[in-house]
Motif scaffolding. Structure first.
Motif, PDB file in Angstrom:
ATOM      1  N   GLU A  33      -7.077  13.255  10.719  1.00  0.00           N
ATOM      2  CA  GLU A  33      -6.997  14.380  11.222  1.00  0.00           C
ATOM      3  C   GLU A  33      -7.733  15.537  10.781  1.00  0.00           C
ATOM      4  O   GLU A  33      -8.152  15.778   9.719  1.00  0.00           O
ATOM      5  N   GLU A  34      -8.100  15.843  12.191  1.00  0.00           N
ATOM      6  CA  GLU A  34      -9.163  16.991  11.772  1.00  0.00           C
ATOM      7  C   GLU A  34      -8.400  18.303  11.737  1.00  0.00           C
ATOM      8  O   GLU A  34      -7.015  18.633  11.315  1.00  0.00           O
ATOM      9  N   GLY A  35      -8.734  18.716  10.355  1.00  0.00           N
ATOM     10  CA  GLY A  35      -8.263  19.964   9.661  1.00  0.00           C
ATOM     11  C   GLY A  35      -6.761  19.760   8.800  1.00  0.00           C
ATOM     12  O   GLY A  35      -5.597  20.639   8.832  1.00  0.00           O
ATOM     13  N   THR A  36      -6.590  18.444   8.078  1.00  0.00           N
ATOM     14  CA  THR A  36      -5.463  18.502   7.344  1.00  0.00           C
ATOM     15  C   THR A  36      -6.023  19.397   5.700  1.00  0.00           C
ATOM     16  O   THR A  36      -7.056  19.402   5.590  1.00  0.00           O
ATOM     17  N   THR A  37      -4.598  20.116   5.962  1.00  0.00           N
ATOM     18  CA  THR A  37      -4.075  20.414   4.052  1.00  0.00           C
ATOM     19  C   THR A  37      -4.651  19.261   3.286  1.00  0.00           C
ATOM     20  O   THR A  37      -3.762  18.031   2.793  1.00  0.00           O
ATOM     21  N   PHE A  38      -4.957  19.565   1.750  1.00  0.00           N
ATOM     22  CA  PHE A  38      -5.026  19.319   0.956  1.00  0.00           C
ATOM     23  C   PHE A  38      -4.528  19.016  -0.332  1.00  0.00           C
ATOM     24  O   PHE A  38      -5.229  20.848  -0.914  1.00  0.00           O
ATOM     25  N   THR A  39      -3.404  19.342  -0.560  1.00  0.00           N
ATOM     26  CA  THR A  39      -3.053  20.272  -1.444  1.00  0.00           C
ATOM     27  C   THR A  39      -2.478  19.851  -3.193  1.00  0.00           C
ATOM     28  O   THR A  39      -2.424  18.623  -3.447  1.00  0.00           O
ATOM     29  N   VAL A  40      -3.278  20.472  -3.479  1.00  0.00           N
ATOM     30  CA  VAL A  40      -3.556  20.348  -5.659  1.00  0.00           C
ATOM     31  C   VAL A  40      -2.452  20.810  -5.788  1.00  0.00           C
ATOM     32  O   VAL A  40      -2.709  22.334  -5.859  1.00  0.00           O
ATOM     33  N   LEU A  70     -15.273  20.155  -2.800  1.00  0.00           N
ATOM     34  CA  LEU A  70     -14.686  18.888  -2.314  1.00  0.00           C
ATOM     35  C   LEU A  70     -13.867  18.748  -1.069  1.00  0.00           C
ATOM     36  O   LEU A  70     -14.412  17.957   0.043  1.00  0.00           O
ATOM     37  N   CYS A  71     -13.298  19.638  -0.777  1.00  0.00           N
ATOM     38  CA  CYS A  71     -12.389  20.044   1.083  1.00  0.00           C
ATOM     39  C   CYS A  71     -13.533  20.455   2.040  1.00  0.00           C
ATOM     40  O   CYS A  71     -13.175  19.763   3.310  1.00  0.00           O
ATOM     41  N   ALA A  72     -14.248  20.820   1.539  1.00  0.00           N
ATOM     42  CA  ALA A  72     -15.410  21.448   2.369  1.00  0.00           C
ATOM     43  C   ALA A  72     -16.282  20.221   2.777  1.00  0.00           C
ATOM     44  O   ALA A  72     -16.497  20.203   3.766  1.00  0.00           O
ATOM     45  N   ARG A  73     -16.641  19.487   2.070  1.00  0.00           N
ATOM     46  CA  ARG A  73     -17.076  18.200   2.533  1.00  0.00           C
ATOM     47  C   ARG A  73     -16.778  17.559   3.050  1.00  0.00           C
ATOM     48  O   ARG A  73     -17.202  16.628   4.065  1.00  0.00           O
ATOM     49  N   ARG A  74     -15.040  17.056   3.254  1.00  0.00           N
ATOM     50  CA  ARG A  74     -14.076  16.344   4.294  1.00  0.00           C
ATOM     51  C   ARG A  74     -13.804  17.026   4.937  1.00  0.00           C
ATOM     52  O   ARG A  74     -13.162  15.976   5.405  1.00  0.00           O
ATOM     53  N   GLY A  75     -14.105  18.650   5.157  1.00  0.00           N
ATOM     54  CA  GLY A  75     -13.405  19.358   6.195  1.00  0.00           C
ATOM     55  C   GLY A  75     -12.202  18.991   6.308  1.00  0.00           C
ATOM     56  O   GLY A  75     -11.720  19.353   7.272  1.00  0.00           O
ATOM     57  N   TRP A  76     -11.430  19.243   4.816  1.00  0.00           N
ATOM     58  CA  TRP A  76     -10.297  19.397   4.918  1.00  0.00           C
ATOM     59  C   TRP A  76      -9.952  20.464   4.381  1.00  0.00           C
ATOM     60  O   TRP A  76     -10.813  21.872   4.258  1.00  0.00           O
ATOM     61  N   THR A  77      -8.732  21.508   4.674  1.00  0.00           N
ATOM     62  CA  THR A  77      -8.170  22.577   4.106  1.00  0.00           C
ATOM     63  C   THR A  77      -7.177  22.201   3.205  1.00  0.00           C
ATOM     64  O   THR A  77      -6.794  22.123   2.932  1.00  0.00           O
ATOM     65  N   LEU A  78      -8.355  23.590   1.986  1.00  0.00           N
ATOM     66  CA  LEU A  78      -7.175  22.889   0.531  1.00  0.00           C
ATOM     67  C   LEU A  78      -6.453  24.178   0.394  1.00  0.00           C
ATOM     68  O   LEU A  78      -6.168  25.058   1.305  1.00  0.00           O
ATOM     69  N   LYS A  79      -5.114  23.586   0.519  1.00  0.00           N
ATOM     70  CA  LYS A  79      -3.802  24.226  -0.338  1.00  0.00           C
ATOM     71  C   LYS A  79      -4.047  24.354  -1.399  1.00  0.00           C
ATOM     72  O   LYS A  79      -3.209  23.532  -2.654  1.00  0.00           O
ATOM     73  N   LYS A  80      -4.147  25.358  -2.287  1.00  0.00           N
ATOM     74  CA  LYS A  80      -3.805  25.548  -3.778  1.00  0.00           C
ATOM     75  C   LYS A  80      -2.077  25.815  -4.354  1.00  0.00           C
ATOM     76  O   LYS A  80      -1.803  26.909  -3.649  1.00  0.00           O
ATOM     77  N   ARG A 242      -6.978   8.536  -3.209  1.00  0.00           N
ATOM     78  CA  ARG A 242      -7.338   8.314  -4.555  1.00  0.00           C
ATOM     79  C   ARG A 242      -9.059   8.536  -4.470  1.00  0.00           C
ATOM     80  O   ARG A 242     -10.293   8.443  -4.524  1.00  0.00           O
ATOM     81  N   ASP A 243      -9.583   7.025  -3.717  1.00  0.00           N
ATOM     82  CA  ASP A 243     -10.706   6.758  -3.596  1.00  0.00           C
ATOM     83  C   ASP A 243     -12.025   8.130  -2.337  1.00  0.00           C
ATOM     84  O   ASP A 243     -12.647   7.865  -2.661  1.00  0.00           O
ATOM     85  N   MET A 244     -10.973   8.256  -1.965  1.00  0.00           N
ATOM     86  CA  MET A 244     -11.979   8.942  -1.196  1.00  0.00           C
ATOM     87  C   MET A 244     -12.756  10.164  -1.648  1.00  0.00           C
ATOM     88  O   MET A 244     -12.942  11.001  -1.627  1.00  0.00           O
ATOM     89  N   VAL A 245     -11.582  10.820  -2.651  1.00  0.00           N
ATOM     90  CA  VAL A 245     -12.110  12.389  -3.891  1.00  0.00           C
ATOM     91  C   VAL A 245     -12.897  11.605  -4.758  1.00  0.00           C
ATOM     92  O   VAL A 245     -13.221  12.636  -4.989  1.00  0.00           O
ATOM     93  N   GLN A 246     -12.211   9.881  -5.129  1.00  0.00           N
ATOM     94  CA  GLN A 246     -13.608  10.104  -6.368  1.00  0.00           C
ATOM     95  C   GLN A 246     -14.872   9.818  -5.446  1.00  0.00           C
ATOM     96  O   GLN A 246     -15.930  10.282  -6.132  1.00  0.00           O
ATOM     97  N   MET A 252     -21.625  14.882  -5.296  1.00  0.00           N
ATOM     98  CA  MET A 252     -21.268  16.343  -5.967  1.00  0.00           C
ATOM     99  C   MET A 252     -21.582  16.122  -6.849  1.00  0.00           C
ATOM    100  O   MET A 252     -22.588  17.046  -7.877  1.00  0.00           O
ATOM    101  N   ALA A 253     -21.644  14.970  -7.857  1.00  0.00           N
ATOM    102  CA  ALA A 253     -22.453  14.659  -9.572  1.00  0.00           C
ATOM    103  C   ALA A 253     -23.734  14.714  -9.292  1.00  0.00           C
ATOM    104  O   ALA A 253     -24.235  15.027  -9.825  1.00  0.00           O
ATOM    105  N   ALA A 254     -24.115  13.919  -8.157  1.00  0.00           N
ATOM    106  CA  ALA A 254     -25.196  13.255  -7.781  1.00  0.00           C
ATOM    107  C   ALA A 254     -26.209  14.113  -7.557  1.00  0.00           C
ATOM    108  O   ALA A 254     -27.250  14.148  -7.577  1.00  0.00           O
ATOM    109  N   ASP A 255     -25.847  15.366  -6.761  1.00  0.00           N
ATOM    110  CA  ASP A 255     -26.497  16.178  -6.087  1.00  0.00           C
ATOM    111  C   ASP A 255     -26.341  17.250  -6.704  1.00  0.00           C
ATOM    112  O   ASP A 255     -27.536  18.831  -6.532  1.00  0.00           O
ATOM    113  N   GLY A 256     -26.137  17.679  -8.077  1.00  0.00           N
ATOM    114  CA  GLY A 256     -26.563  18.797  -9.789  1.00  0.00           C
ATOM    115  C   GLY A 256     -24.944  19.529  -8.362  1.00  0.00           C
ATOM    116  O   GLY A 256     -24.591  20.776  -9.369  1.00  0.00           O
TER     117      GLY A 256
END
Length: 278
Positions: A33-40, A70-80, A242-246, A252-256
């Motif tokens: 889904e494009e624009g999926t919300t990721f709720t933290v 993380l959400c910017a890289r995956r194309g997700w919308t972050l909901k805090k 979980r695997d997608m987030v990991q 993100m860790a590898a590129d600094g």
């Protein structure tokens, strides 16, 4: 013919209702889904991991900045989503949130959730007023001590696994004049300043935040209560998400990028605590 059309329309309506009434987005939804919300889910009074910026009024913090990237890289919308920490299990099991990402203790809870790999080494410490006569853990005997409800500090002081592994902390707690829990650490520090409590059992990052924000008002005992690790918690069995987030965290860790974000929180001991990518 009218009956056939009516039945087809009813079928379409039912299918739509079933889709709308489903629980939180599945891992498959997150990828398709494009624009999926990721709720933290997070505690809004748990600096420096998650808190409200007094100047902007926005929620921010180390963990939330990681989630934003993380959400910017995956194309997700972050909901805090700030939550009552006592209700965290209900929130994640109901699908109201996708994960618990807020200085969430992995150690001792390995079987309770589906976890990412730990990314921070944490210590639980005791904070006291700067002018307190308490210098060591032994000096806490006869004192009034507090921790946050359902926190790892509370667990360290009260959990009895039955194998003797936590007897030292249980015996320490037994020496206190009183031991209480409170909803959040901001109020715990304010109450300690007012003389309600003599000491607070708290994560070192949170303690360092309070020390910086209130210079000369508090200090930390040298002896830690316990050590643990932080990871991101998902509903048990939600391995796909979980695997997608990991995967993205590792990138993100590898590129600094993780190092750049944690550098903003150097005053809170976080760079020394970071273990992802090390």
């Amino acid at each position: 013919m009218k009956k056939v059309i009516a039945m087809l329309l009813a079928g379409v309506l039912c299918a739509g209702l079933l889709t709308a009434c489903g629980g939180g987005s599945s891992a498959k939804d997150k990828t398709e889904e494009e624009g999926t919300t990721f709720t933290v889910g997070f505690d809004a009074e748990y600096p420096p991991y998650g808190f409200k910026d007094e100047e902007t009024g926005d929620y921010t913090g180390f963990d939330l900045e990681l989630a934003e990237e993380l959400c910017a890289r995956r194309g997700w919308t972050l909901k805090k989503q700030p939550i009552d920490w006592n209700s965290k299990d209900m929130e994640i099991n109901s699908g109201a949130i996708d994960c618990l990402w807020n200085g969430m203790t992995y150690t001792g809870r390995e079987e309770d959730y589906t976890w990412t790999e730990p990314y921070v080494d944490n210590s639980i410490v005791f904070a006291v007023n700067a002018d307190s006569d308490i210098q060591t853990k032994a000096d806490l005997a006869g004192k009034n001590v507090v921790a946050q409800q359902e926190s790892s500090a509370d667990t360290a002081l009260t959990n009895d696994p039955g194998d003797g592994s936590n007897d030292e902390n249980l015996n320490l707690c037994a020496t206190f004049a009183s031991y209480e829990t409170i909803a959040d650490y901001n109020n715990a520090f304010m109450n300690m300043s007012a003389g309600v409590y003599d000491a607070i059992a708290v994560d070192i990052g949170v303690a360092q935040f309070q020390l910086k924000a209130n210079e000369g008002k508090y200090r930390i005992l040298d002896e830690p209560l316990s050590k643990e690790q932080y990871a991101i918690a998902f509903k048990k069995g939600n391995t796909e998400l979980r695997d997608m987030v990991q995967e993205t965290l590792n990138e993100m860790a590898a590129d600094g990028t993780v190092d750049k974000i944690v550098a903003k929180y150097a005053d809170y001991n976080l760079p020394d605590m970071l273990i992802i990518g090390k």
